[in-house]
Motif scaffolding. Structure first.
Motif, mmCIF file in Angstrom:
data_model
loop_
_atom_site.group_PDB
_atom_site.id
_atom_site.type_symbol
_atom_site.label_atom_id
_atom_site.label_comp_id
_atom_site.label_asym_id
_atom_site.label_seq_id
_atom_site.Cartn_x
_atom_site.Cartn_y
_atom_site.Cartn_z
ATOM 1 N N TYR A 72 0.847 -1.196 0.000
ATOM 2 C CA TYR A 72 0.000 0.000 0.000
ATOM 3 C C TYR A 72 0.877 1.238 0.000
ATOM 4 O O TYR A 72 1.899 1.279 0.693
ATOM 5 N N LYS A 73 0.450 2.220 -0.768
ATOM 6 C CA LYS A 73 1.193 3.468 -0.867
ATOM 7 C C LYS A 73 0.240 4.636 -0.650
ATOM 8 O O LYS A 73 -0.758 4.778 -1.353
ATOM 9 N N ASP A 74 0.537 5.441 0.373
ATOM 10 C CA ASP A 74 -0.254 6.636 0.693
ATOM 11 C C ASP A 74 -1.732 6.285 0.817
ATOM 12 O O ASP A 74 -2.602 6.934 0.244
ATOM 13 N N LEU A 75 -2.037 5.259 1.607
ATOM 14 C CA LEU A 75 -3.398 4.753 1.749
ATOM 15 C C LEU A 75 -4.174 5.546 2.786
ATOM 16 O O LEU A 75 -3.715 5.737 3.907
ATOM 17 N N ASP A 76 -5.375 5.991 2.413
ATOM 18 C CA ASP A 76 -6.349 6.558 3.340
ATOM 19 C C ASP A 76 -7.547 5.616 3.392
ATOM 20 O O ASP A 76 -8.090 5.232 2.342
ATOM 21 N N PHE A 77 -7.971 5.231 4.592
ATOM 22 C CA PHE A 77 -9.094 4.300 4.713
ATOM 23 C C PHE A 77 -9.785 4.547 6.043
ATOM 24 O O PHE A 77 -9.134 4.715 7.072
ATOM 25 N N THR A 78 -11.129 4.565 6.010
ATOM 26 C CA THR A 78 -11.899 4.828 7.223
ATOM 27 C C THR A 78 -12.928 3.730 7.439
ATOM 28 O O THR A 78 -13.693 3.391 6.533
ATOM 29 N N LEU A 79 -12.927 3.170 8.646
ATOM 30 C CA LEU A 79 -13.948 2.217 9.068
ATOM 31 C C LEU A 79 -14.853 2.921 10.064
ATOM 32 O O LEU A 79 -14.384 3.396 11.101
ATOM 33 N N GLN A 80 -16.151 3.007 9.742
ATOM 34 C CA GLN A 80 -17.094 3.725 10.581
ATOM 35 C C GLN A 80 -17.992 2.761 11.337
ATOM 36 O O GLN A 80 -18.161 1.603 10.958
ATOM 37 N N TRP A 81 -18.592 3.281 12.416
ATOM 38 C CA TRP A 81 -19.496 2.471 13.218
ATOM 39 C C TRP A 81 -20.671 1.979 12.355
ATOM 40 O O TRP A 81 -21.285 2.732 11.625
ATOM 41 N N GLY A 82 -20.953 0.692 12.448
ATOM 42 C CA GLY A 82 -22.047 0.107 11.680
ATOM 43 C C GLY A 82 -21.638 -0.446 10.334
ATOM 44 O O GLY A 82 -22.437 -1.116 9.671
ATOM 45 N N ASP A 83 -20.397 -0.180 9.896
ATOM 46 C CA ASP A 83 -19.923 -0.772 8.635
ATOM 47 C C ASP A 83 -19.844 -2.289 8.788
ATOM 48 O O ASP A 83 -19.417 -2.812 9.829
#
Length: 659
Positions: free
Chosen positions: A340-351
Motif C-alpha cells: 500500500y502506498k499513501d493509503l487513506d481508509f476509514t472504518l465507521q461504526w455500523g460498517d
C-alpha cells in the motif's frame, strides 16, 4: 461409470458407511454433503479404489479415466508448474511411445499388408493422441493455468516452492487437462480467489466429465451439481437438484422419518402395555405370545439425530464512536514489494465490510493494518473511542496453547466467570461432556476454529475482524455462524470467499486490487453483477467516503477575466437561479430524510433499552415480563430495519438528484 452396491466400511467399532449403494452415470454431477467426519472422503477413496470396503461391491467401467484432487497434496519437486500441468497421465505418454514405434516400423516396412496394418494403427493412435490433447497441450495448459490465476512468470517455477494453495491449483490444472471420464474433488475451493473460483465453476458446468464433489461452499454446490448425496450416520440419501433444493427436500424427509419413528414408538408402547396387562392370564396366553413375536420381528426404526451444530449467540455490545479506525497516508511494504502506498481508509461504526480480491492482493494485510497487527513504514492509524476489537485469524489458531485443555484455554480470557458458565458457553460450541478436557493439540481444524470463536465471544467486542472464519467449518456450523453474524450489532470486517456468508452479513464489498481499494455498496450479489459485466470496478465505483480535495482560495491578486476564467454577471445569476431551483426541488426530500433520521434514532434507542432489560438476570425468570420484552424486541427490530431501508433508499435518491 461407478456403482457401489451395499458397501460397508468400519473403523474400529464405528460404522462409517453402512449398506451404502450409489451409481454415478455419464455427465452426472454429484455433491457429497454431511458433517465433518461423516465419511465423505472415505466414500471418495472407495470410489477411487484406494480403499477397499469391508463388505459390498464396487464396479467401475472398463478403462475408466479418473481425476482426483485430495484435500492434502503431497509436496512434489523436480517439475515446473507447466510440466506438472502437462503430466496428464501414462496414457498420453504410452500413445506417444507407440506412435514413435509405428513411425519407425513404417520406415522399414516393405510388404503391402504390413504397411496397410501400420497405417491403420497410426491413424488410430493419432486420433487418440488428438483426443488427449497431445498436439495443443502446451497451449491448453497455459490457458487453464491462467484461468486458475497463474501468471506467465510463474509457469517455470519448481512446484516444490509453491504454497499449498498454489500447489492445489497446479494439481487441479493437471486433472482438467487429463480429460478424465470422471472427476473427484475434495474441497477444491479452499484456496481459490474469486476469479479462479468463477472460472472453475464455469469449467465444471461445461465439462463432459462426470463429477463427484465434496464442498462446504453452498453457492458453489448450487451452481455446479445436479444431485446431492447426503452422508448421514453411515447411510447415503440421494436428492435430485442442487444444494438449495436439497435443503427443502431434506427437511421433509426428516419430518417424515420422525413421524414414522414416533408412530412406531406409540405402537410398541401399545403392544407392550397389552403384554404387561395380560401376561399372567391363561386365557390370553396365545394373544400375548403373538404380540411378543410381533415385537421381535418388528424392524426397529431409529430416531433422526438432532442436528447438533454451532449454537452461537453474540450478545448486545456497547456502541463505539462514529469513526472506529482510520488509516492516514499509510505505506506498507514487504521486502521490495509495496503493498500500500499513501493509503487513506476509514472504518465507521455500523460498517459491515467484506474484503474481496485476488490472492496476494492485500486483503489480509489491510485487515492487519486496521487491527494494528502489522507495522506500517509510515502513516498514522487512529482508533476511535470505546472501540473493543475481536480478531479471528489463522494466527489466532496458532496462538492456542497446545498443552491446555479446551476448558483451560477458554479460561485464559474468561475473567471471573465460573466453571459452570464456561461449560455452558463451550456446549454452545459443540464441546460437550468430556470434550472440554481434550487437549488443544489433538483438536481438529474445525474444533480449533470453534474454540477461537468462543474466546472472541466471551470478551464481547463491538468490532469484529474475521479472516476466513469458515475455513474447516462444515455447512451446518457455517449456517449458524452466518445467522449469528447477521444479527451482530457492532462493526464488522470480513475476509472470506464464502459468498453465502458475505450475502448474509455484508453491507459493503471492498475490492482490493494490488494496493487500490474500491468500496461498493451492497452485498456479494450486487458486486458480482458489475464484475460479470466485465466492468473495471475501480473505474465505475469510487469509495463512498473519499476525502474532499483541498480547494485553494483566491489570494486576491488582480487578474483579468480571461486569465482567471471569471463568470460574467449573467452567468452568475443563471447559476444562482439553478441552485435555488434545485434547492427548492430537493427541500421536501431533505426534510423527509431528517424526519426519518430522528425516527430511526428514537427506534434504535428504544431497541437498545429493551436489549438492556433483556440482559437483566431477573427478566427471564418473570415469564410475563420476558414475553412482553420479546414482543417489543421483535417489533422494534422490524421497525428499525424498515426505517433503515427507507432512509437508505431516500438518501440514494437525494444523492442521484444532486443533493
Amino acid at each position: 461409470m461407478i456403482t457401489l452396491h451395499q458397501v460397508h466400511k468400519f473403523y474400529g467399532k464405528q460404522d462409517v458407511l453402512k449398506d451404502a449403494s450409489l451409481h454415478v452415470g455419464p455427465r452426472e454431477r454429484l455433491g457429497l454433503v454431511g458433517p465433518n467426519g461423516a465419511g465423505k472422503s472415505t466414500l471418495l477413496a472407495i470410489m477411487l479404489g484406494r480403499l477397499e470396503p469391508d463388505q459390498g461391491s464396487v464396479f467401475r467401467a472398463r478403462k475408466l479415466r479418473m481425476g482426483y484432487l485430495p484435500q492434502d497434496l503431497l509436496q512434489l519437486s523436480g517439475k515446473t508448474v507447466m510440466e506438472l500441468a502437462m503430466d496428464t497421465g501414462e496414457s498420453l505418454e504410452e500413445v506417444q511411445e507407440e506412435l514413435t514405434l509405428v513411425h519407425d516400423e513404417l520406415a522399414c516396412a516393405s510388404e503391402p499388408d504390413k504397411i496397410e496394418e501400420l497405417v491403420l494403427r497410426q491413424g488410430q493412435l493419432q486420433s487418440i493422441f488428438e483426443d488427449l490433447g497431445g498436439y495443443d497441450l502446451p497451449a491448453r495448459a497455459g490457458k487453464v493455468l491462467a484461468g486458475l490465476g497463474f501468471k506467465p512468470e510463474q509457469l517455470n517455477r519448481d512446484v516444490s516452492t509453491l504454497s499449498g494453495g498454489w500447489l492445489m491449483r497446479a494439481a487441479l490444472a493437471r486433472i482438467i487437462l487429463s480429460a478424465p471420464d470422471i472427476i473427484l474433488l475434495d474441497e477444491p475451493t479452499n484456496h481459490l480467489d474469486l476469479e479462479s473460483l468463477l472460472w472453475l465453476e464455469n469449467h465444471l458446468v461445461n465439462s463432459p466429465a462426470s463429477l463427484v464433489l465434496v464442498s462446504h461452499d453452498r453457492v458453489f454446490l448450487d451452481k455446479v451439481v445436479n444431485r446431492i448425496v447426503e452422508v448421514d450416520q453411515g447411510k447415503l440419501y440421494v436428492y435430485g437438484g442442487n444444494y438449495s433444493q436439497y435443503e427443502s427436500l431434506r427437511a421433509s424427509r426428516r419430518q417424515a422419518a420422525m413421524a414414522a419413528f414416533e408412530n412406531q414408538q406409540d405402537r410398541i408402547r401399545e403392544i407392550q402395555n397389552f403384554i404387561d396387562r395380560n401376561r399372567s392370564r391363561k386365557d390370553r396366553a396365545k394373544q400375548v405370545q403373538s404380540r411378543i413375536k410381533m415385537l421381535e420381528s418388528m424392524e426397529m426404526l431409529t430416531s433422526p439425530e438432532s442436528e447438533e451444530s454451532l449454537s452461537l449467540h453474540i450478545p448486545p455490545v456497547e456502541r463505539a464512536s462514529k469513526v472506529v479506525v482510520e488509516l492516514l497516508g499509510v505505506n506498507l511494504t514487504y521486502g521490495s514489494r509495496a503493498v500500500y502506498k499513501d493509503l487513506d481508509f476509514t472504518l465507521q461504526w455500523g460498517d459491515r465490510m467484506a474484503f474481496l480480491g485476488r490472492n496476494g492482493a492485500g486483503k489480509s494485510s489491510l485487515l492487519k493494518l486496521l487491527t494494528g497487527q502489522v507495522q506500517m513504514q509510515s502513516g498514522r492509524r487512529l482508533v476511535g473511542g470505546r472501540v473493543s476489537m475481536g480478531v479471528f485469524s489463522q494466527h489466532a489458531l496458532q496462538d492456542l496453547q497446545p498443552d491446555n485443555d479446551v476448558l483451560s484455554e477458554l479460561g485464559t480470557v474468561a475473567g471471573h466467570l465460573g466453571l459452570s458458565r464456561l461449560r455452558t458457553i463451550l456446549g454452545s460450541f459443540l464441546f460437550r461432556g468430556d470434550d472440554v478436557f481434550k487437549k488443544v493439540k489433538v483438536l481438529s481444524g474445525g474444533e480449533r476454529s470453534r474454540l477461537v470463536l468462543a474466546k472472541i465471544l466471551i470478551t464481547a467486542p463491538n468490532t469484529l475482524f474475521l479472516d476466513e472464519p469458515t475455513n474447516h467449518l462444515d455447512i451446518e456450523s457455517r449456517q449458524v455462524l452466518e445467522r449469528a453474524l447477521s444479527g451482530y450489532q457492532g462493526t464488522m470486517v470480513l475476509v472470506s470467499h464464502d459468498r453465502h456468508l458475505i450475502n448474509a452479513c455484508a453491507n459493503q464489498v471492498v475490492w482490493v486490487d494490488d494496493g487500490n481499494i474500491t468500496i461498493c455498496p451492497g452485498n456479494y450479489d450486487d458486486f458480482e453483477r458489475l464484475w460479470r459485466k466485465g466492468l473495471n470496478v475501480k473505474d465505475d465505483y469510487s469509495p463512498e467516503r473519499q476525502k474532499p480535495k483541498p480547494v485553494l482560495k483566491n489570494q486576491g491578486q488582480p487578474a483579468t477575466a480571461a486569465s482567471e476564467g471569471k463568470k460574467n454577471q449573467e452567468q452568475k445569476r443563471e447559476a444562482a437561479a439553478a441552485r435555488n431551483a434545485l434547492y427548492q426541488k430537493l427541500k421536501p426530500m431533505r426534510e423527509e430524510l431528517a424526519k426519518l433520521e430522528n425516527e430511526l434514532e428514537a427506534a434504535q434507542a428504544a431497541l437498545d433499552q429493551v436489549v438492556r432489560e433483556m440482559t437483566d438476570a431477573g427478566a427471564y425468570a418473570d415469564g410475563e415480563r420476558w414475553q412482553n420484552l420479546s414482543t417489543r424486541h421483535a417489533k422494534l427490530t422490524d421497525q428499525v430495519e424498515k426505517l433503515s431501508t427507507r432512509w437508505e433508499n431516500l438518501a440514494l435518491k437525494l444523492e442521484e438528484a444532486g443533493g
